[in-house]
Structures are given as C-alpha cells and as structure tokens.
Enzyme design. Structure first.
Site, mmCIF file in Angstrom:
data_model
loop_
_atom_site.group_PDB
_atom_site.id
_atom_site.type_symbol
_atom_site.label_atom_id
_atom_site.label_comp_id
_atom_site.label_asym_id
_atom_site.label_seq_id
_atom_site.Cartn_x
_atom_site.Cartn_y
_atom_site.Cartn_z
ATOM 1 N N HIS A 143 -44.638 83.830 -60.419
ATOM 2 C CA HIS A 143 -43.825 84.122 -59.228
ATOM 3 C C HIS A 143 -44.525 85.576 -58.722
ATOM 4 O O HIS A 143 -44.390 85.742 -57.418
ATOM 5 C CB HIS A 143 -42.376 84.150 -59.516
ATOM 6 C CG HIS A 143 -41.558 83.072 -59.955
ATOM 7 N ND1 HIS A 143 -40.525 82.913 -60.304
ATOM 8 C CD2 HIS A 143 -42.123 81.694 -59.950
ATOM 9 C CE1 HIS A 143 -40.321 81.806 -60.588
ATOM 10 N NE2 HIS A 143 -41.237 81.024 -60.390
ATOM 11 N N PHE B 89 -40.342 80.281 -67.493
ATOM 12 C CA PHE B 89 -41.267 81.307 -67.499
ATOM 13 C C PHE B 89 -41.992 81.988 -66.152
ATOM 14 O O PHE B 89 -42.993 82.554 -66.221
ATOM 15 C CB PHE B 89 -42.488 80.844 -68.378
ATOM 16 C CG PHE B 89 -42.140 79.925 -69.544
ATOM 17 C CD1 PHE B 89 -41.306 80.426 -70.613
ATOM 18 C CD2 PHE B 89 -42.724 78.718 -69.425
ATOM 19 C CE1 PHE B 89 -41.041 79.545 -71.443
ATOM 20 C CE2 PHE B 89 -42.403 77.901 -70.453
ATOM 21 C CZ PHE B 89 -41.672 78.303 -71.760
ATOM 22 N N CYS B 90 -40.802 82.197 -65.353
ATOM 23 C CA CYS B 90 -41.008 83.060 -63.953
ATOM 24 C C CYS B 90 -42.386 82.153 -63.236
ATOM 25 O O CYS B 90 -43.079 82.824 -62.659
ATOM 26 C CB CYS B 90 -41.511 84.300 -64.340
ATOM 27 S SG CYS B 90 -39.811 85.283 -64.673
ATOM 28 N N ALA B 91 -42.620 80.805 -63.635
ATOM 29 C CA ALA B 91 -43.750 79.953 -63.019
ATOM 30 C C ALA B 91 -42.745 78.817 -62.782
ATOM 31 O O ALA B 91 -43.471 77.572 -63.270
ATOM 32 C CB ALA B 91 -44.981 79.868 -63.958
#
Length: 420
Positions: free
Chosen positions: A123, A369-371
């Site tokens: 992100h 996982f911030c993705a």
C-alpha cells in the site's frame, strides 16, 4: 496512591546463531516475522548506547554535545549513502520509514507527473501517488513485468503531453511472496522511454546488496526497522533536482535559511535539510548507519546462500503438507528472498497464527500484509491452482532473517503438520 507493578520483560540475549550482526532475541521464542519488523542488531543497540550520554540537539548548538551529535548524524548520512551506492549528487533524506519516504517523494513530484506502478505493490507504493497514475496488472513472470512496463511507457510516450515527467515505482522484493522483481531490467526500460524509476527496497535491502548506481535507478526508499535498526528511521535516497525544487515536506525549523517578519517571507534551504524540518531522529539515523556498516563488512554471499537453504527447506516442507498451499505471483522457481506466504485449508489464518504463538512460541504474520489487491488475487489463484474450495480469505506469512536457524524452520513445519 496505588502502584501497579508491570512484569519485567524476559532477558534479551544474543543467540549463538550464524549472523554477523548478533541480532537480539528472547530465549525460547521463534521469530518468523522479520518482514514486518526485524529484531534489533547488537551493532545498532551498541551504537545507540554509546551515543546516549552525549545526546543533544542536531544542527542547533555550539556546545560539545551538540557538535558531537551533529557530526554523528551527518556521518550516518554518508554511511547510508555509501551502503546504498548513492551517487555524489544524490540526496539522502532521513524519514520515519519507507511509507514516509514514498509520501515525501510523492509530494515532491513535478506538476503533471504520471506515476506507473504494478498492482502487486505494498500500500505504501500504491496510495501516495497523484490522480491519473497508471496501475499495471500483476504480471505472471519477471519477463512479463518488463514487457508490460515497456508497452505502458510506449503508450504514454504517444498519448501524454510532451515534456511531462514519468516515474516508475516498483518493489525490489514482494512483501507477500518474497519474489524478487527485475529491477535492473525495469530500469533499462524506464531509461529507454525517458522515465525515472523508484525502488521500494524495504524487503530487498535486508536480504541482498542494493546499489543505486549499479542498478541505474533514480530513487530508493527503505525502513531501518526492517534492516535490524528498529529506532524509527528510514531513508529516501536519490536525485536532487525534484527534491530541491519541491516545497518542504515539513515546514519548520531546520528547513529554512531565512524567515522574515512577513507571512510569506521565507527562504527554504536546499539539500536534505529542506525535507527534515524539526529535530531529527538522531538515534534512528545512527542505529541505521551502524547496521549498514556491519552488513557492508559481512560476507553477503554466504548470508544469501544460508538464507536460500533455509528458504528451500521451508518451501519444500510446506509443499509436502497436503492441507497447506503456498502463495506465489511468478513461477515456483523465480528468485526470492526469505519470505513465504501460505494458507491452511479449512482453517482461519488468525486462529492458526494464535495457535502457533501460544502452543509453539512461533511468531508469524496473518492477514493481507498491507497489500490487499495482491494478496486477494493470490488467494484466488491458490484456490484455483490447488482445486480446493476451503481456503480462508486471509493468509499466513513466515519470514526469515539473520538469526533464523534450521530448527526454527523445522519447528514451524512440525507445528503445521500437527495442527489440532
């Protein structure tokens, strides 16, 4: 007055493990979450401890303490520059972390800049960029990434207004799968089309040497807390012209050369100080530099070979478990760093992570996982590839680092094989 006693933390120790930084750890705990935050290196802790008695303001005082701290801060900047192969006219700007560094660069882009990214980014490398940015689909191979970027930049060259800048922003290694992206080849494509390129090296730098000049990239960002220096510092390194022309990232003391009585009577400085307003994170910078020095002196080839052996054993063990499915973007043999994400069929990932922690003292990460765009896509592909309909909507991630041992990997595999 009531006094609440806080239990003391376990004694930290330097494990007798084959790593040159002497990473600190808690005896009995297996840390397989290095990709989120790596443990502290003894080199970083020692550098901070040595400087603490002298701690004072940076760039602000004439006393011996302040002068020593200013020298330490600027030496740290040069050490980081050397470690990352910065060119003589590059700026090294200390930030809080990679996210902060990428947001700084986003604020410094010349008007009209088009940013080209891939949908597989963290992100931090998706969200800061201006409207009108181009987000390319996740490729199925490193070669596919190169071809996709080449086609996108060729189209931009035809359609965009002449003279407007283009920035390619790409990860060096995926924080979800650990797969390495073909940075040097992508940089060649960017050069051919007159574009600049930024590399998010947060996951690559802890595992492999990164050299701006050798890769021929324009900007690089990383976090100290993923590089065994968890004291809240990161860096943005790269070309000076955009950074010197942009408004200061933080308006305040240190970023100015003159402030007059009038509201707008301000002259901003150039160089890294332009974007480092306020009192800087001296200890974070010194800790990061200490780790860079230690890694520069280490045998990186030997460290890489050892990590790859551990990674191969982990992936081999996961493949042998019929109820565990690995996530991947590229083919199974694509180069990668020590990160593996996977799902346990029929089991909630958060529950599995909690069980590993409580029953086996193994720390892993669960979630997306911030993705989110990438992780959700890979979960869908994993279900199709495995033919299973009972995969959970989130994943687990095990990430290796200096200090990870063979027994750590075997403990995780045994725990996954014997889940109740």
């Amino acid at each position: 007055m009531t006094v609440t006693l806080v239990p003391s933390l376990p004694t930290l120790s330097t494990p007798s493990r084959p790593d040159p930084l002497g990473v600190l750890g808690v005896p009995g705990e297996i840390n397989l979450d290095h990709a989120a935050s790596a443990p502290c290196a003894r080199a970083a802790a020692d550098a901070v401890t040595e400087l603490l008695p002298w701690y004072a303001s940076v760039h602000r005082g004439a006393g011996a303490l302040s002068r020593r701290c200013t020298l330490a801060y600027e030496r740290a900047r040069q050490t980081v520059a050397d470690f990352l192969g910065a060119r003589p006219d590059d700026h090294v700007i200390f930030t809080r972390n990679t996210t902060d560094a990428l947001n700084l660069l986003a604020r410094a882009l010349p008007a009209g800049t088009t940013v080209v990214t891939f949908a597989g980014e963290h992100h931090a490398n998706l969200l800061p960029w201006p409207r009108g940015s181009v987000r390319l689909p996740v490729p199925d191979s490193p070669g596919g990434a190169v071809r996709s970027l080449d086609a996108a930049l060729a189209e931009l060259s035809r359609d965009a207004r002449p003279g407007l800048p283009v920035l390619v922003a790409v990860t060096g290694a995926s924080n979800v799968t650990g797969e390495r992206w073909p940075v040097a080849e992508l940089a060649q494509v960017a050069r051919r089309h007159g574009a600049r390129i930024l590399v998010d090296a947060a996951q690559l730098a802890p595992h492999a040497p990164v050299d701006l000049a050798a890769l021929d990239v324009d900007y690089l960002a990383l976090s100290g807390h993923k590089l065994y220096a968890p004291f809240g510092a990161g860096v943005l390194v790269g070309r000076a012209d955009w950074l010197d022309a942009a408004p200061p990232y933080l308006a305040g003391g240190g970023a100015t050369s003159h402030v007059g009585a009038g509201t707008h009577e301000v002259r901003w400085t150039t160089g890294p100080a332009r974007h480092e307003g306020g009192t800087p994170n001296l200890l974070g910078a010194v800790a990061l530099a200490a780790v860079c020095t230690a890694l520069a002196a280490a045998d990186r080839d030997a460290l890489h070979a050892r990590e790859q052996a551990l990674l191969a054993r982990l992936r081999e063990g996961i493949a042998a478990l019929p109820h565990v499915v690995e996530l991947r973007t590229f083919g199974p043999d694509a180069p990668r760093v020590g990160i593996v994400s996977f799902v346990v069929a029929g089991r909630d990932s958060a529950d599995v992570a909690a069980h590993l922690a409580t029953a086996h003292r193994i720390g892993v990460r669960d979630g997306l996982f911030c993705a989110h765009p990438l992780a959700r896509r890979l979960l869908t592909e994993a279900a199709a590839r495995s033919g299973r309909t009972d995969l959970p909507p989130t994943a687990l991630r095990a990430s290796l680092g200096l200090g990870t041992t063979e027994s750590d990997v075997e403990a995780l595999l045994t725990a996954l094989a014997t889940l109740p």
